[in-house]
Design a protein around this motif. Structure first.
Motif, PDB file in Angstrom:
ATOM      1  N   GLY A   1      78.913 108.485  41.727  1.00 48.59           N
ATOM      2  CA  GLY A   1      78.611 107.073  41.915  1.00 48.59           C
ATOM      3  C   GLY A   1      79.068 106.507  43.241  1.00 48.59           C
ATOM      4  O   GLY A   1      79.138 105.301  43.400  1.00 48.59           O
ATOM      5  N   LEU A   2      79.392 107.361  44.191  1.00 44.63           N
ATOM      6  CA  LEU A   2      79.879 106.871  45.475  1.00 44.63           C
ATOM      7  C   LEU A   2      78.736 106.338  46.333  1.00 44.63           C
ATOM      8  O   LEU A   2      77.577 106.728  46.187  1.00 44.63           O
ATOM      9  N   ILE A   3      79.078 105.445  47.237  1.00 43.23           N
ATOM     10  CA  ILE A   3      78.074 104.791  48.084  1.00 43.23           C
ATOM     11  C   ILE A   3      77.375 105.809  48.982  1.00 43.23           C
ATOM     12  O   ILE A   3      76.169 105.707  49.218  1.00 43.23           O
ATOM     13  N   LYS A   4      78.117 106.806  49.453  1.00 47.09           N
ATOM     14  CA  LYS A   4      77.530 107.826  50.328  1.00 47.09           C
ATOM     15  C   LYS A   4      76.388 108.551  49.624  1.00 47.09           C
ATOM     16  O   LYS A   4      75.302 108.716  50.188  1.00 47.09           O
ATOM     17  N   ASN A   5      76.611 108.951  48.385  1.00 39.46           N
ATOM     18  CA  ASN A   5      75.566 109.660  47.633  1.00 39.46           C
ATOM     19  C   ASN A   5      74.393 108.739  47.315  1.00 39.46           C
ATOM     20  O   ASN A   5      73.240 109.166  47.343  1.00 39.46           O
ATOM     21  N   LEU A   6      74.678 107.480  47.003  1.00 37.01           N
ATOM     22  CA  LEU A   6      73.606 106.520  46.745  1.00 37.01           C
ATOM     23  C   LEU A   6      72.750 106.329  47.992  1.00 37.01           C
ATOM     24  O   LEU A   6      71.520 106.304  47.917  1.00 37.01           O
ATOM     25  N   GLY A   7      73.398 106.220  49.145  1.00 35.73           N
ATOM     26  CA  GLY A   7      72.655 106.071  50.399  1.00 35.73           C
ATOM     27  C   GLY A   7      71.803 107.276  50.726  1.00 35.73           C
ATOM     28  O   GLY A   7      70.673 107.147  51.199  1.00 35.73           O
ATOM     29  N   MET A   8      72.344 108.465  50.460  1.00 32.11           N
ATOM     30  CA  MET A   8      71.577 109.684  50.734  1.00 32.11           C
ATOM     31  C   MET A   8      70.313 109.747  49.874  1.00 32.11           C
ATOM     32  O   MET A   8      69.232 110.073  50.356  1.00 32.11           O
ATOM     33  N   VAL A   9      70.443 109.426  48.594  1.00 31.16           N
ATOM     34  CA  VAL A   9      69.276 109.444  47.703  1.00 31.16           C
ATOM     35  C   VAL A   9      68.297 108.337  48.090  1.00 31.16           C
ATOM     36  O   VAL A   9      67.085 108.549  48.138  1.00 31.16           O
ATOM     37  N   LEU A  10      68.843 107.158  48.399  1.00 29.74           N
ATOM     38  CA  LEU A  10      67.984 106.015  48.713  1.00 29.74           C
ATOM     39  C   LEU A  10      67.177 106.249  49.983  1.00 29.74           C
ATOM     40  O   LEU A  10      65.988 105.941  50.032  1.00 29.74           O
ATOM     41  N   PHE A  11      67.788 106.811  51.016  1.00 21.09           N
ATOM     42  CA  PHE A  11      67.111 106.960  52.294  1.00 21.09           C
ATOM     43  C   PHE A  11      66.424 108.310  52.477  1.00 21.09           C
ATOM     44  O   PHE A  11      65.751 108.523  53.477  1.00 21.09           O
ATOM     45  N   LYS A  12      66.599 109.237  51.535  1.00 15.10           N
ATOM     46  CA  LYS A  12      65.863 110.501  51.596  1.00 15.10           C
ATOM     47  C   LYS A  12      64.713 110.505  50.612  1.00 15.10           C
ATOM     48  O   LYS A  12      63.563 110.699  50.980  1.00 15.10           O
ATOM     49  N   ASP A  13      65.037 110.302  49.326  1.00 18.46           N
ATOM     50  CA  ASP A  13      64.017 110.434  48.284  1.00 18.46           C
ATOM     51  C   ASP A  13      63.195 109.163  48.082  1.00 18.46           C
ATOM     52  O   ASP A  13      62.023 109.229  47.734  1.00 18.46           O
ATOM     53  N   TYR A  14      63.805 108.006  48.281  1.00 12.85           N
ATOM     54  CA  TYR A  14      63.143 106.737  47.968  1.00 12.85           C
ATOM     55  C   TYR A  14      62.997 105.845  49.194  1.00 12.85           C
ATOM     56  O   TYR A  14      63.081 104.638  49.091  1.00 12.85           O
ATOM     57  N   VAL A  15      62.749 106.431  50.361  1.00  9.49           N
ATOM     58  CA  VAL A  15      62.669 105.634  51.577  1.00  9.49           C
ATOM     59  C   VAL A  15      61.418 104.749  51.592  1.00  9.49           C
ATOM     60  O   VAL A  15      61.474 103.598  52.032  1.00  9.49           O
ATOM     61  N   ILE A  16      60.292 105.241  51.096  1.00 11.17           N
ATOM     62  CA  ILE A  16      59.056 104.451  51.100  1.00 11.17           C
ATOM     63  C   ILE A  16      59.177 103.235  50.168  1.00 11.17           C
ATOM     64  O   ILE A  16      58.899 102.100  50.600  1.00 11.17           O
ATOM     65  N   PRO A  17      59.605 103.399  48.904  1.00 12.44           N
ATOM     66  CA  PRO A  17      59.774 102.197  48.067  1.00 12.44           C
ATOM     67  C   PRO A  17      60.817 101.237  48.626  1.00 12.44           C
ATOM     68  O   PRO A  17      60.679 100.023  48.500  1.00 12.44           O
ATOM     69  N   PHE A  18      61.859 101.777  49.262  1.00 14.20           N
ATOM     70  CA  PHE A  18      62.886 100.918  49.863  1.00 14.20           C
ATOM     71  C   PHE A  18      62.294 100.068  50.989  1.00 14.20           C
ATOM     72  O   PHE A  18      62.552  98.867  51.068  1.00 14.20           O
ATOM     73  N   GLU A  19      61.503 100.668  51.829  1.00 15.76           N
ATOM     74  CA  GLU A  19      60.884  99.928  52.933  1.00 15.76           C
ATOM     75  C   GLU A  19      59.859  98.919  52.429  1.00 15.76           C
ATOM     76  O   GLU A  19      59.752  97.812  52.959  1.00 15.76           O
ATOM     77  N   ILE A  20      59.100  99.278  51.396  1.00 19.45           N
ATOM     78  CA  ILE A  20      58.124  98.346  50.825  1.00 19.45           C
ATOM     79  C   ILE A  20      58.833  97.133  50.238  1.00 19.45           C
ATOM     80  O   ILE A  20      58.407  95.981  50.440  1.00 19.45           O
ATOM     81  N   SER A  21      59.946  97.378  49.528  1.00 16.86           N
ATOM     82  CA  SER A  21      60.684  96.246  48.958  1.00 16.86           C
ATOM     83  C   SER A  21      61.299  95.382  50.052  1.00 16.86           C
ATOM     84  O   SER A  21      61.366  94.158  49.912  1.00 16.86           O
ATOM     85  N   SER A  22      61.723  95.975  51.163  1.00 16.79           N
ATOM     86  CA  SER A  22      62.273  95.155  52.249  1.00 16.79           C
ATOM     87  C   SER A  22      61.193  94.283  52.885  1.00 16.79           C
ATOM     88  O   SER A  22      61.453  93.134  53.260  1.00 16.79           O
ATOM     89  N   VAL A  23      59.966  94.790  52.994  1.00 15.01           N
ATOM     90  CA  VAL A  23      58.856  93.977  53.519  1.00 15.01           C
ATOM     91  C   VAL A  23      58.542  92.840  52.551  1.00 15.01           C
ATOM     92  O   VAL A  23      58.289  91.701  52.969  1.00 15.01           O
ATOM     93  N   LEU A  24      58.585  93.115  51.234  1.00 14.51           N
ATOM     94  CA  LEU A  24      58.338  92.058  50.243  1.00 14.51           C
ATOM     95  C   LEU A  24      59.415  90.974  50.308  1.00 14.51           C
ATOM     96  O   LEU A  24      59.113  89.785  50.220  1.00 14.51           O
ATOM     97  N   PHE A  25      60.678  91.394  50.456  1.00 15.11           N
ATOM     98  CA  PHE A  25      61.753  90.406  50.589  1.00 15.11           C
ATOM     99  C   PHE A  25      61.583  89.572  51.854  1.00 15.11           C
ATOM    100  O   PHE A  25      61.825  88.367  51.858  1.00 15.11           O
ATOM    101  N   LEU A  26      61.173  90.195  52.948  1.00 14.81           N
ATOM    102  CA  LEU A  26      60.932  89.458  54.185  1.00 14.81           C
ATOM    103  C   LEU A  26      59.797  88.456  54.006  1.00 14.81           C
ATOM    104  O   LEU A  26      59.896  87.305  54.457  1.00 14.81           O
ATOM    105  N   ALA A  27      58.725  88.855  53.325  1.00 18.21           N
ATOM    106  CA  ALA A  27      57.612  87.937  53.070  1.00 18.21           C
ATOM    107  C   ALA A  27      58.062  86.775  52.188  1.00 18.21           C
ATOM    108  O   ALA A  27      57.670  85.621  52.427  1.00 18.21           O
ATOM    109  N   ALA A  28      58.904  87.040  51.190  1.00 18.07           N
ATOM    110  CA  ALA A  28      59.411  85.967  50.328  1.00 18.07           C
ATOM    111  C   ALA A  28      60.291  85.010  51.133  1.00 18.07           C
ATOM    112  O   ALA A  28      60.236  83.786  50.927  1.00 18.07           O
ATOM    113  N   MET A  29      61.084  85.544  52.046  1.00 19.52           N
ATOM    114  CA  MET A  29      61.933  84.687  52.872  1.00 19.52           C
ATOM    115  C   MET A  29      61.092  83.789  53.785  1.00 19.52           C
ATOM    116  O   MET A  29      61.363  82.591  53.915  1.00 19.52           O
ATOM    117  N   VAL A  30      60.086  84.367  54.407  1.00 20.45           N
ATOM    118  CA  VAL A  30      59.209  83.579  55.278  1.00 20.45           C
ATOM    119  C   VAL A  30      58.484  82.518  54.463  1.00 20.45           C
ATOM    120  O   VAL A  30      58.356  81.357  54.887  1.00 20.45           O
TER     121      VAL A  30
END
Length: 167
Positions: free
Chosen positions: A129-158
C-alpha cells in the motif's frame, strides 16, 4: 497481544463508539465532530494496513475538506427543533428495515473474516500500500485513464470558472 492488535482493537472501539455518537447526538454540529473522529480512526486502520496514501487522503479529503463543508452548511442552515418537520412512521419503519439489513450484512462479513486471514498468505511483500507502488501502477498500467480523467477535471474547472464569471 501485540501492539498492532491493541491498536486495532482500540481504533475499532473508537470508530464504533464515535459512529454511534454520530447517530445519537441531538446537535448536528456535535454529530459532525464525532464523524471527524470516525475518519481519524479509519485512517489509523489504513496505517495499520500499511496504506499510508489512503490514510493521508482520508484525512485531507474527508476529515478536512468535506467535514468543513458539512460544518459550514449546518451552521448556515441554522437548524433548530421548531423548524424541523415531524417524521412519518413510514420513515421510521424504513430506517428499522435498513438497519436490520445492515446488521445482516455485518454478521455475514464477520463470518467470512476467516477467508481474509487466508488471503494474507497470498501477499508476499509488506509494502503493497505504499505510495511508490501506487505511483508505479498508476503511471505504468493506467496512464491512459489517468490522463483522460485529468483532462475531464480540467474541463470541469474551466466550466466552473465560465459559469462563475458569467455576470
Amino acid at each position: 497481544m501485540s501492539t498492532t492488535e491493541i491498536l486495532f482493537w482500540f481504533l475499532s472501539a473508537l470508530a464504533l463508539v464515535s459512529a454511534t455518537m454520530v447517530l445519537i447526538s441531538k446537535n448536528p454540529v456535535h454529530s459532525i465532530l464525532w464523524l471527524i473522529i470516525v475518519f481519524f480512526a479509519i485512517s489509523g486502520h489504513y496505517i495499520l494496513l500499511n496504506a499510508q496514501f489512503l490514510a493521508i487522503v482520508n484525512l485531507i479529503v474527508y476529515a478536512g475538506a468535506i467535514m468543513v463543508l458539512f460544518l459550514f452548511v449546518v451552521m448556515l442552515m441554522n437548524l433548530n427543533s421548531d423548524s424541523e418537520p415531524q417524521k412519518n412512521n413510514r420513515f421510521k419503519i424504513a430506517g428499522a428495515i435498513s438497519g436490520g439489513c445492515l446488521m445482516l450484512i455485518m454478521i455475514d462479513v464477520i463470518r467470512d473474516a476467516g477467508e481474509v486471514q487466508n488471503a494474507k498468505a497470498l501477499v508476499k511483500e509488506g509494502n503493497i500500500g505504499l505510495i511508490k507502488n501506487l505511483g508505479m501502477v498508476l503511471f505504468k498500467d493506467y496512464v491512459i485513464p489517468f490522463e483522460i480523467s485529468s483532462v475531464l477535471f480540467l474541463a470541469a474547472m474551466v466550466g466552473a470558472v465560465v459559469i462563475g464569471k458569467r455576470n
